[in-house]
Design a protein around this motif. Structure first.
Motif, mmCIF file in Angstrom:
data_model
loop_
_atom_site.group_PDB
_atom_site.id
_atom_site.type_symbol
_atom_site.label_atom_id
_atom_site.label_comp_id
_atom_site.label_asym_id
_atom_site.label_seq_id
_atom_site.Cartn_x
_atom_site.Cartn_y
_atom_site.Cartn_z
ATOM 1 N N PRO A 73 42.564 34.412 30.649
ATOM 2 C CA PRO A 73 43.321 34.786 29.557
ATOM 3 C C PRO A 73 44.476 35.608 30.238
ATOM 4 C CG PRO A 73 41.213 36.133 29.568
ATOM 5 C CD PRO A 73 41.048 35.122 30.620
ATOM 6 N N PRO A 74 45.411 35.859 29.693
ATOM 7 C CA PRO A 74 46.806 36.327 30.168
ATOM 8 C C PRO A 74 46.679 37.960 30.503
ATOM 9 C CG PRO A 74 47.339 35.495 28.162
ATOM 10 C CD PRO A 74 45.977 35.307 28.340
ATOM 11 N N HIS A 75 45.719 38.765 29.881
ATOM 12 C CA HIS A 75 45.607 40.018 30.211
ATOM 13 C C HIS A 75 44.873 40.173 31.571
ATOM 14 C CE1 HIS A 75 41.946 39.453 27.935
ATOM 15 N NE2 HIS A 75 41.534 40.348 28.683
ATOM 16 N N LYS A 76 43.797 39.335 31.639
ATOM 17 C CA LYS A 76 43.112 39.337 32.993
ATOM 18 C C LYS A 76 44.204 38.911 34.213
ATOM 19 C CE LYS A 76 38.749 40.005 32.239
ATOM 20 N NZ LYS A 76 37.736 38.997 31.108
ATOM 21 N N ILE A 77 44.938 38.166 34.040
ATOM 22 C CA ILE A 77 45.836 37.587 34.881
ATOM 23 C C ILE A 77 46.923 38.650 35.470
ATOM 24 C CG2 ILE A 77 47.626 35.789 35.505
ATOM 25 C CD1 ILE A 77 45.839 33.758 34.384
ATOM 26 N N CYS A 78 47.332 39.452 34.310
ATOM 27 C CA CYS A 78 48.349 40.621 34.391
ATOM 28 C C CYS A 78 47.322 41.570 35.281
ATOM 29 C CB CYS A 78 48.630 41.048 33.028
ATOM 30 S SG CYS A 78 49.998 42.235 32.927
ATOM 31 N N ASP A 79 46.304 41.707 34.937
ATOM 32 C CA ASP A 79 45.549 42.929 35.503
ATOM 33 C C ASP A 79 45.436 42.643 37.132
ATOM 34 O OD1 ASP A 79 44.964 44.352 33.272
ATOM 35 O OD2 ASP A 79 42.978 43.601 33.056
ATOM 36 N N GLU A 155 53.183 46.496 36.834
ATOM 37 C CA GLU A 155 52.808 46.753 38.345
ATOM 38 C C GLU A 155 52.265 45.543 39.113
ATOM 39 O OE1 GLU A 155 52.370 50.379 39.483
ATOM 40 O OE2 GLU A 155 52.924 49.211 41.564
ATOM 41 N N PRO A 156 53.306 44.326 39.039
ATOM 42 C CA PRO A 156 52.920 43.073 39.467
ATOM 43 C C PRO A 156 53.067 43.109 40.901
ATOM 44 C CG PRO A 156 55.410 43.120 38.526
ATOM 45 C CD PRO A 156 54.677 44.474 38.354
ATOM 46 N N VAL A 157 52.166 42.268 41.711
ATOM 47 C CA VAL A 157 52.520 41.919 42.984
ATOM 48 C C VAL A 157 53.273 40.622 43.202
ATOM 49 C CG1 VAL A 157 50.666 43.393 43.934
ATOM 50 C CG2 VAL A 157 50.084 40.940 43.307
ATOM 51 N N LEU A 158 52.936 39.668 42.101
ATOM 52 C CA LEU A 158 53.841 38.534 42.063
ATOM 53 C C LEU A 158 54.450 38.400 40.668
ATOM 54 C CD1 LEU A 158 54.409 35.564 42.826
ATOM 55 C CD2 LEU A 158 52.156 35.002 41.721
ATOM 56 N N LEU A 159 56.020 38.461 40.785
ATOM 57 C CA LEU A 159 56.761 38.534 39.784
ATOM 58 C C LEU A 159 57.342 36.948 39.349
ATOM 59 C CD1 LEU A 159 57.909 39.844 37.393
ATOM 60 C CD2 LEU A 159 59.628 41.078 38.457
#
Ligand SMILES: Nc1ncnc2c1ncn2[C@@H]1O[C@H](COP(=O)(O)OP(=O)(O)O)[C@@H](O)[C@H]1O
Ligand SMILES: [Mg+2]
Length: 242
Positions: A73-79, A155-159
């Motif tokens: 899910p998107p929130h997990k990937i964002c985390d 706080e992404p490491v990959l944007l």
């Protein structure tokens, strides 16, 4: 050569009988600025949506730092540190700039840390003077930076940036590119830019993949891509200024 941060392997996404992504494989490396280009309808946005979990692929895998994140899910990937900006700046119309960015910050922070993060990204994106302005009252250039700031606040490491430079005039574009360069060099954020503005792609990207009808048709350096006959035929057009 740095290690891969994201590996997309044989990804396929269908909408009914339409194959939007057909067996797409690519690799983004830690710390680089990577670009995906191709004509409208090539599948670029669909690829982003399948990476960040907004859509689930029909086949294939997405690995982040070696771990399988396919269909999470998107929130997990964002985390985990992967965020994308949206092509059409999202519906924050009635929010102030600060409120819109706070939505991003709440994804990762609580309490006083939220405002600290909001202040930091407003400064990076040169939005401090717009802090209390409503998004619907803003011009395109600062609005594009709000969308960037909202994404950065997570706080992404990959944007992943989806046509973030569209519609900007040359001086606005130069300013936006400078912010992206700083994020990459100083904050060490790996960037993947989907873009039609060739000045931005050729000025920023170290490696480029070209999509056409959902398939990878070329991969290489800006120099290799801008002289690749198949890319010129499918996308850049003869005499394209790169
Ligand atoms: N949600 C959807 N439902 C049906 N078709 C879609 C959907 N999203 C995209 N498509 C189709 O998939 C193809 C790729 O679209 P898209 O990924 O938006 O391309 P790009 O971002 O490269 O312009 C297009 O033919 C588009 O019409
Ligand atoms: Mg698109």
């Amino acid at each position: 050569m740095s290690a891969p941060i994201l590996q997309v392997s044989q990804l396929t996404k269908r909408f009914g009988s339409l194959v939007a992504l057909n067996n797409v494989s690519l690799e983004i490396r830690e710390g680089e600025i990577f670009s995906i280009i191709g004509p409208n309808g090539a599948g670029k946005t669909t690829l982003f949506f399948n990476i960040v979990g907004l859509q689930k692929p029909d086949a294939g895998r997405v690995l982040f730092r070696g771990a399988d994140i396919t269909g999470k899910p998107p929130h997990k990937i964002c985390d985990l540190g992967i965020t994308c900006t949206f092509q059409v700046p999202r519906a924050f119309a009635n929010m102030t700039v600060e409120e819109a960015v706070r939505v991003g910050a709440y994804q990762r922070y609580r309490g006083r840390e939220v405002q600290r993060k909001v202040d930091e990204v407003l400064q990076i994106c040169e939005l401090e003077e717009y802090r209390h302005q409503r998004c619907c009252d803003m011009g395109l250039a600062p609005l594009r930076r709000v969308e960037l700031a909202r994404a950065l606040a997570t706080e992404p490491v990959l944007l992943l940036l989806d046509e973030a430079g569209a519609g900007l005039n040359p001086s606005e574009l130069a300013g936006f590119m400078e912010i992206l360069r700083r994020l990459n060099e100083e904050k060490r954020i790996t960037l993947c830019i989907v873009e039609h503005v060739m000045q931005m792609v050729m000025g920023l990207a170290q490696r480029i993949v070209v999509l056409d009808y959902g398939e990878v048709i070329a991969e290489g350096t800006p120099q290799e891509i801008s002289t690749n006959p198949r890319v010129i035929e499918a996308y850049l057009g003869k005499g394209a200024v790169c």
